[in-house]
Motif scaffolding. Structure first.
Motif, PDB file in Angstrom:
ATOM      1  N   VAL A 191       0.860  -1.176   0.000  1.00 20.90           N
ATOM      2  CA  VAL A 191       0.000   0.000   0.000  1.00 20.90           C
ATOM      3  C   VAL A 191       0.896   1.225   0.000  1.00 20.90           C
ATOM      4  CG1 VAL A 191      -1.809   1.250   1.251  1.00 20.90           C
ATOM      5  CG2 VAL A 191      -1.767  -1.260   1.297  1.00 20.90           C
ATOM      6  N   GLU A 192       0.701   2.093  -1.016  1.00 20.37           N
ATOM      7  CA  GLU A 192       1.544   3.278  -1.155  1.00 20.37           C
ATOM      8  C   GLU A 192       0.685   4.507  -1.410  1.00 20.37           C
ATOM      9  OE1 GLU A 192       5.254   2.423  -3.681  1.00 20.37           O
ATOM     10  OE2 GLU A 192       3.702   1.105  -4.487  1.00 20.37           O
ATOM     11  N   ASP A 193       1.217   5.650  -1.015  1.00 16.92           N
ATOM     12  CA  ASP A 193       0.586   6.890  -1.430  1.00 16.92           C
ATOM     13  C   ASP A 193       0.767   6.983  -2.926  1.00 16.92           C
ATOM     14  OD1 ASP A 193      -0.084   7.546   1.155  1.00 16.92           O
ATOM     15  OD2 ASP A 193       1.697   8.759   1.483  1.00 16.92           O
ATOM     16  N   GLY A 194      -0.204   7.492  -3.616  1.00 16.59           N
ATOM     17  CA  GLY A 194      -0.117   7.500  -5.067  1.00 16.59           C
ATOM     18  C   GLY A 194      -0.509   8.843  -5.611  1.00 16.59           C
ATOM     19  N   PRO A 195      -0.816   8.863  -6.832  1.00 16.64           N
ATOM     20  CA  PRO A 195      -0.797   7.794  -7.815  1.00 16.64           C
ATOM     21  C   PRO A 195       0.553   7.701  -8.504  1.00 16.64           C
ATOM     22  CG  PRO A 195      -1.735   9.720  -8.801  1.00 16.64           C
ATOM     23  CD  PRO A 195      -1.376  10.088  -7.368  1.00 16.64           C
ATOM     24  N   PHE A 196       0.736   6.672  -9.301  1.00 16.63           N
ATOM     25  CA  PHE A 196       1.981   6.478 -10.028  1.00 16.63           C
ATOM     26  C   PHE A 196       1.681   6.168 -11.494  1.00 16.63           C
ATOM     27  CE2 PHE A 196       2.683   5.244  -5.641  1.00 16.63           C
ATOM     28  CZ  PHE A 196       3.732   6.087  -5.322  1.00 16.63           C
ATOM     29  N   PRO A 197       1.115   7.144 -12.217  1.00 16.89           N
ATOM     30  CA  PRO A 197       0.761   6.884 -13.621  1.00 16.89           C
ATOM     31  C   PRO A 197       1.937   7.101 -14.561  1.00 16.89           C
ATOM     32  CG  PRO A 197       0.147   9.088 -13.058  1.00 16.89           C
ATOM     33  CD  PRO A 197       0.735   8.462 -11.794  1.00 16.89           C
ATOM     34  N   ASP A 198       1.771   6.618 -15.779  1.00 19.52           N
ATOM     35  CA  ASP A 198       2.776   6.828 -16.818  1.00 19.52           C
ATOM     36  C   ASP A 198       2.532   8.106 -17.608  1.00 19.52           C
ATOM     37  OD1 ASP A 198       4.054   4.476 -16.172  1.00 19.52           O
ATOM     38  OD2 ASP A 198       2.867   3.282 -17.567  1.00 19.52           O
ATOM     39  N   THR A 199       1.441   8.804 -17.311  1.00 20.64           N
ATOM     40  CA  THR A 199       1.109  10.027 -18.037  1.00 20.64           C
ATOM     41  C   THR A 199       0.967  11.188 -17.071  1.00 20.64           C
ATOM     42  OG1 THR A 199      -1.262   9.671 -17.849  1.00 20.64           O
ATOM     43  CG2 THR A 199      -0.176   8.711 -19.766  1.00 20.64           C
ATOM     44  N   LYS A 200       0.980  12.385 -17.607  1.00 19.26           N
ATOM     45  CA  LYS A 200       0.800  13.575 -16.779  1.00 19.26           C
ATOM     46  C   LYS A 200      -0.649  13.743 -16.352  1.00 19.26           C
ATOM     47  CE  LYS A 200       4.665  16.105 -18.720  1.00 19.26           C
ATOM     48  NZ  LYS A 200       5.098  17.268 -19.470  1.00 19.26           N
ATOM     49  N   GLU A 201      -1.578  13.277 -17.173  1.00 19.01           N
ATOM     50  CA  GLU A 201      -2.982  13.409 -16.847  1.00 19.01           C
ATOM     51  C   GLU A 201      -3.385  12.379 -15.804  1.00 19.01           C
ATOM     52  OE1 GLU A 201      -1.922  13.151 -20.058  1.00 19.01           O
ATOM     53  OE2 GLU A 201      -2.169  15.241 -20.643  1.00 19.01           O
ATOM     54  N   GLN A 202      -4.297  12.795 -14.933  1.00 20.81           N
ATOM     55  CA  GLN A 202      -4.761  11.934 -13.848  1.00 20.81           C
ATOM     56  C   GLN A 202      -6.270  11.773 -13.963  1.00 20.81           C
ATOM     57  OE1 GLN A 202      -2.641  10.720 -11.444  1.00 20.81           O
ATOM     58  NE2 GLN A 202      -0.926  11.642 -12.493  1.00 20.81           N
ATOM     59  N   LEU A 203      -6.788  10.669 -13.454  1.00 19.22           N
ATOM     60  CA  LEU A 203      -8.227  10.448 -13.455  1.00 19.22           C
ATOM     61  C   LEU A 203      -8.873  11.486 -12.550  1.00 19.22           C
ATOM     62  CD1 LEU A 203     -10.576   8.742 -14.430  1.00 19.22           C
ATOM     63  CD2 LEU A 203     -10.158   7.203 -12.509  1.00 19.22           C
ATOM     64  N   GLY A 204      -9.758  12.278 -13.130  1.00 16.65           N
ATOM     65  CA  GLY A 204     -10.392  13.359 -12.386  1.00 16.65           C
ATOM     66  C   GLY A 204     -11.844  13.102 -12.046  1.00 16.65           C
ATOM     67  N   GLY A 205     -12.475  12.194 -12.769  1.00 16.66           N
ATOM     68  CA  GLY A 205     -13.873  11.897 -12.508  1.00 16.66           C
ATOM     69  C   GLY A 205     -14.395  10.904 -13.520  1.00 16.66           C
ATOM     70  N   PHE A 206     -15.689  10.574 -13.360  1.00 20.39           N
ATOM     71  CA  PHE A 206     -16.280   9.587 -14.254  1.00 20.39           C
ATOM     72  C   PHE A 206     -17.763   9.876 -14.437  1.00 20.39           C
ATOM     73  CE2 PHE A 206     -17.234   8.044 -10.084  1.00 20.39           C
ATOM     74  CZ  PHE A 206     -18.500   7.494 -10.204  1.00 20.39           C
ATOM     75  N   PHE A 207     -18.282   9.352 -15.522  1.00 20.40           N
ATOM     76  CA  PHE A 207     -19.710   9.390 -15.796  1.00 20.40           C
ATOM     77  C   PHE A 207     -20.105   8.029 -16.333  1.00 20.40           C
ATOM     78  CE2 PHE A 207     -18.020  13.624 -16.479  1.00 20.40           C
ATOM     79  CZ  PHE A 207     -18.881  14.413 -15.728  1.00 20.40           C
ATOM     80  N   VAL A 208     -21.252   7.534 -15.904  1.00 16.36           N
ATOM     81  CA  VAL A 208     -21.834   6.333 -16.491  1.00 16.36           C
ATOM     82  C   VAL A 208     -23.076   6.804 -17.218  1.00 16.36           C
ATOM     83  CG1 VAL A 208     -22.870   4.076 -16.082  1.00 16.36           C
ATOM     84  CG2 VAL A 208     -20.941   4.833 -14.667  1.00 16.36           C
ATOM     85  N   ILE A 209     -23.119   6.517 -18.519  1.00 15.48           N
ATOM     86  CA  ILE A 209     -24.249   6.964 -19.320  1.00 15.48           C
ATOM     87  C   ILE A 209     -24.911   5.783 -20.007  1.00 15.48           C
ATOM     88  CG2 ILE A 209     -23.170   9.222 -19.704  1.00 15.48           C
ATOM     89  CD1 ILE A 209     -22.643   8.310 -22.632  1.00 15.48           C
ATOM     90  N   GLU A 210     -26.130   6.002 -20.456  1.00  7.76           N
ATOM     91  CA  GLU A 210     -26.852   5.032 -21.256  1.00  7.76           C
ATOM     92  C   GLU A 210     -26.911   5.603 -22.665  1.00  7.76           C
ATOM     93  OE1 GLU A 210     -28.662   1.566 -22.095  1.00  7.76           O
ATOM     94  OE2 GLU A 210     -28.234   2.064 -20.015  1.00  7.76           O
ATOM     95  N   ALA A 211     -26.349   4.885 -23.616  1.00  9.11           N
ATOM     96  CA  ALA A 211     -26.302   5.350 -25.001  1.00  9.11           C
ATOM     97  C   ALA A 211     -26.808   4.250 -25.930  1.00  9.11           C
ATOM     98  CB  ALA A 211     -24.872   5.740 -25.380  1.00  9.11           C
TER      99      ALA A 211
END
Length: 120
Positions: A67-87
């Motif tokens: 267990v580590e403090d994170g995040p450790f991504p390979d990109t500069k962008e980080q997950l900021g939020g999400f949406f679940v939609i019906e399409a």
């Protein structure tokens, strides 16, 4: 079909959230986006996520949990939020994703949610 839109934001985008002068404008774009999806009847769920510095990364290697403090991504962008939609199809889901504010400085991951016959 249910689709998840994963909104990735740049460090500058996250900084705007807490900037008193920029927050209202920045977050207003997000409220307008989610409001449009609600009004169209496609949004099922959605939420912003806290700053990436608050993340905890859990990994298991050779049966040992780490267990580590994170995040450790390979990109500069980080997950900021999400949406679940019906399409009706992926084409329409991509249309909604292309309107996401994070498209400007980050990126959006669009994925179908498989139906394995399980209740939510």
């Amino acid at each position: 079909m249910r689709v998840m839109i994963l909104a990735h934001e740049s460090p500058g985008d996250f900084a705007q959230r807490d900037d008193q002068e920029k927050s209202a404008t920045y977050m207003g774009e997000w409220y307008a986006y989610s409001g449009a999806m609600k009004e169209a009847g496609v949004m099922l769920k959605g939420a912003a996520l806290e700053q990436p510095s608050t993340a905890t990364v859990v990994s298991v290697r050779n049966g040992v949990r780490k267990v580590e403090d994170g995040p450790f991504p390979d990109t500069k962008e980080q997950l900021g939020g999400f949406f679940v939609i019906e399409a009706p199809d992926m084409t329409k889901a991509v249309e909604w994703a292309s309107k996401c504010p994070s498209e400007k400085t980050g990126f959006v991951d669009v994925r179908a949610i498989p139906d394995y016959g399980q209740d939510e």
